[in-house]
Enzyme design. Structure first.
Site, PDB file in Angstrom:
ATOM      1  N   HIS A 192      -4.826   1.075   7.397  1.00  0.00           N
ATOM      2  CA  HIS A 192      -3.468   1.619   7.513  1.00  0.00           C
ATOM      3  C   HIS A 192      -3.281   2.783   6.527  1.00  0.00           C
ATOM      4  O   HIS A 192      -2.798   3.852   6.905  1.00  0.00           O
ATOM      5  CB  HIS A 192      -2.437   0.506   7.239  1.00  0.00           C
ATOM      6  CG  HIS A 192      -1.026   0.960   7.263  1.00  0.00           C
ATOM      7  ND1 HIS A 192      -0.161   0.648   8.295  1.00  0.00           N
ATOM      8  CD2 HIS A 192      -0.293   1.710   6.392  1.00  0.00           C
ATOM      9  CE1 HIS A 192       1.028   1.182   8.046  1.00  0.00           C
ATOM     10  NE2 HIS A 192       0.966   1.831   6.898  1.00  0.00           N
ATOM     11  N   GLU A 193      -3.667   2.555   5.272  1.00  0.00           N
ATOM     12  CA  GLU A 193      -3.475   3.600   4.256  1.00  0.00           C
ATOM     13  C   GLU A 193      -4.402   4.790   4.494  1.00  0.00           C
ATOM     14  O   GLU A 193      -4.006   5.938   4.297  1.00  0.00           O
ATOM     15  CB  GLU A 193      -3.655   3.030   2.850  1.00  0.00           C
ATOM     16  CG  GLU A 193      -2.653   1.941   2.481  1.00  0.00           C
ATOM     17  CD  GLU A 193      -1.198   2.327   2.687  1.00  0.00           C
ATOM     18  OE1 GLU A 193      -0.830   3.510   2.507  1.00  0.00           O
ATOM     19  OE2 GLU A 193      -0.400   1.425   3.021  1.00  0.00           O
ATOM     20  N   HIS A 238      -2.984   7.278   6.871  1.00  0.00           N
ATOM     21  CA  HIS A 238      -2.033   8.237   6.282  1.00  0.00           C
ATOM     22  C   HIS A 238      -2.738   9.500   5.806  1.00  0.00           C
ATOM     23  O   HIS A 238      -2.165  10.584   5.856  1.00  0.00           O
ATOM     24  CB  HIS A 238      -1.286   7.607   5.100  1.00  0.00           C
ATOM     25  CG  HIS A 238      -0.138   6.748   5.488  1.00  0.00           C
ATOM     26  ND1 HIS A 238       0.981   7.241   6.128  1.00  0.00           N
ATOM     27  CD2 HIS A 238       0.082   5.423   5.325  1.00  0.00           C
ATOM     28  CE1 HIS A 238       1.835   6.253   6.335  1.00  0.00           C
ATOM     29  NE2 HIS A 238       1.308   5.134   5.869  1.00  0.00           N
ATOM     30  N   CYS A 297       5.661  -0.135   7.614  1.00  0.00           N
ATOM     31  CA  CYS A 297       5.274   1.001   6.783  1.00  0.00           C
ATOM     32  C   CYS A 297       6.459   1.435   5.931  1.00  0.00           C
ATOM     33  O   CYS A 297       7.585   1.526   6.440  1.00  0.00           O
ATOM     34  CB  CYS A 297       4.805   2.149   7.679  1.00  0.00           C
ATOM     35  SG  CYS A 297       4.250   3.607   6.780  1.00  0.00           S
ATOM     36  N   LEU A 298       6.206   1.722   4.666  1.00  0.00           N
ATOM     37  CA  LEU A 298       7.280   2.186   3.783  1.00  0.00           C
ATOM     38  C   LEU A 298       7.861   3.516   4.251  1.00  0.00           C
ATOM     39  O   LEU A 298       9.001   3.836   3.917  1.00  0.00           O
ATOM     40  CB  LEU A 298       6.768   2.318   2.340  1.00  0.00           C
ATOM     41  CG  LEU A 298       6.368   1.008   1.649  1.00  0.00           C
ATOM     42  CD1 LEU A 298       5.760   1.298   0.285  1.00  0.00           C
ATOM     43  CD2 LEU A 298       7.555   0.070   1.526  1.00  0.00           C
ATOM     44  N   GLN A 338       2.571   9.955   1.363  1.00  0.00           N
ATOM     45  CA  GLN A 338       3.864   9.283   1.442  1.00  0.00           C
ATOM     46  C   GLN A 338       4.772   9.634   0.266  1.00  0.00           C
ATOM     47  O   GLN A 338       5.972   9.401   0.330  1.00  0.00           O
ATOM     48  CB  GLN A 338       3.690   7.764   1.502  1.00  0.00           C
ATOM     49  CG  GLN A 338       3.086   7.273   2.803  1.00  0.00           C
ATOM     50  CD  GLN A 338       2.930   5.784   2.799  1.00  0.00           C
ATOM     51  OE1 GLN A 338       1.950   5.252   2.291  1.00  0.00           O
ATOM     52  NE2 GLN A 338       3.911   5.099   3.356  1.00  0.00           N
ATOM     53  N   GLY A 355       0.836  -1.192   0.000  1.00  0.00           N
ATOM     54  CA  GLY A 355       0.000   0.000   0.000  1.00  0.00           C
ATOM     55  C   GLY A 355       0.871   1.241   0.000  1.00  0.00           C
ATOM     56  O   GLY A 355       1.991   1.215   0.505  1.00  0.00           O
TER      57      GLY A 355
END
Length: 178
Positions: free
Chosen positions: A139-140, A143, A97-98, A55, A50
């Site tokens: 999660h996304e 953000h 997480c990225l 991000q 994701g």
């Protein structure tokens, strides 16, 4: 004129854009389509499942995801202006997480969700998700509200991860992308 797909820079904690509430998408145009395509390329290259617009430095309410459960292990989805209609159940699983590479922790999420969203053309859709897909959607979506998975942890665990990141920054082992 169609643009070239490219890999975008992923912003990393403690970048300020990761803490801003993103704005609703109102224009569903070629610029948005290219950004979505670039985000997919970036997510796949980073081996993520994701990636939210903040991000990659864009404070807008959308994200891409691929829970890898579809045919040939690809199941790409674009979620724009998501709104949770239902949330139920509870599940505790490990997340990463990225934007906080190399850090993982167990996070409590809803097991089942129902989300209204728009596709790249502005068409309204609804998805019902369970387990892994439900977790990714939550999660996304976090953000888009300036929330990171570490914000959902007990204070001691969150502070431990923050200290670990700070130590990695000082050692040159973690790159902060503002």
């Amino acid at each position: 004129m169609k643009g070239f797909v490219m890999i975008l820079e992923i912003k990393t904690f403690p970048s300020e854009i990761l803490r801003k509430k993103a704005e609703e998408v109102t224009e569903f145009n070629e610029e948005l389509h290219l950004l979505l395509d670039n985000m997919f390329e970036t997510m796949y290259q980073a081996k993520g499942i994701g990636l939210a617009a903040p991000q990659v430095g864009v404070s807008k309410r959308f994200f891409v995801l691929d829970d890898m459960s579809g045919a040939e292990n690809k199941n790409p989805m674009e979620i724009i202006n998501p709104v949770f209609l239902e949330k139920e159940g509870e599940i505790l699983e490990e997340e990463g997480c990225l934007s906080i590479p190399g850090e993982y922790a167990y996070v409590k999420r809803y097991m089942n969700v129902k989300v209204k969203y728009q596709d790249r053309f502005g068409n309204e859709k609804i998805i019902e998700a369970t387990d892994r897909l439900s977790r990714i959607l939550q999660h996304e979506s976090d953000h888009l509200d300036g929330t990171l998975f570490i914000d959902r942890l007990p204070n001691t665990k969150r502070e431990t991860i923050k200290k670990h990141v700070k130590k990695r920054i000082n050692q040159g082992d973690y790159q902060v992308n503002q």
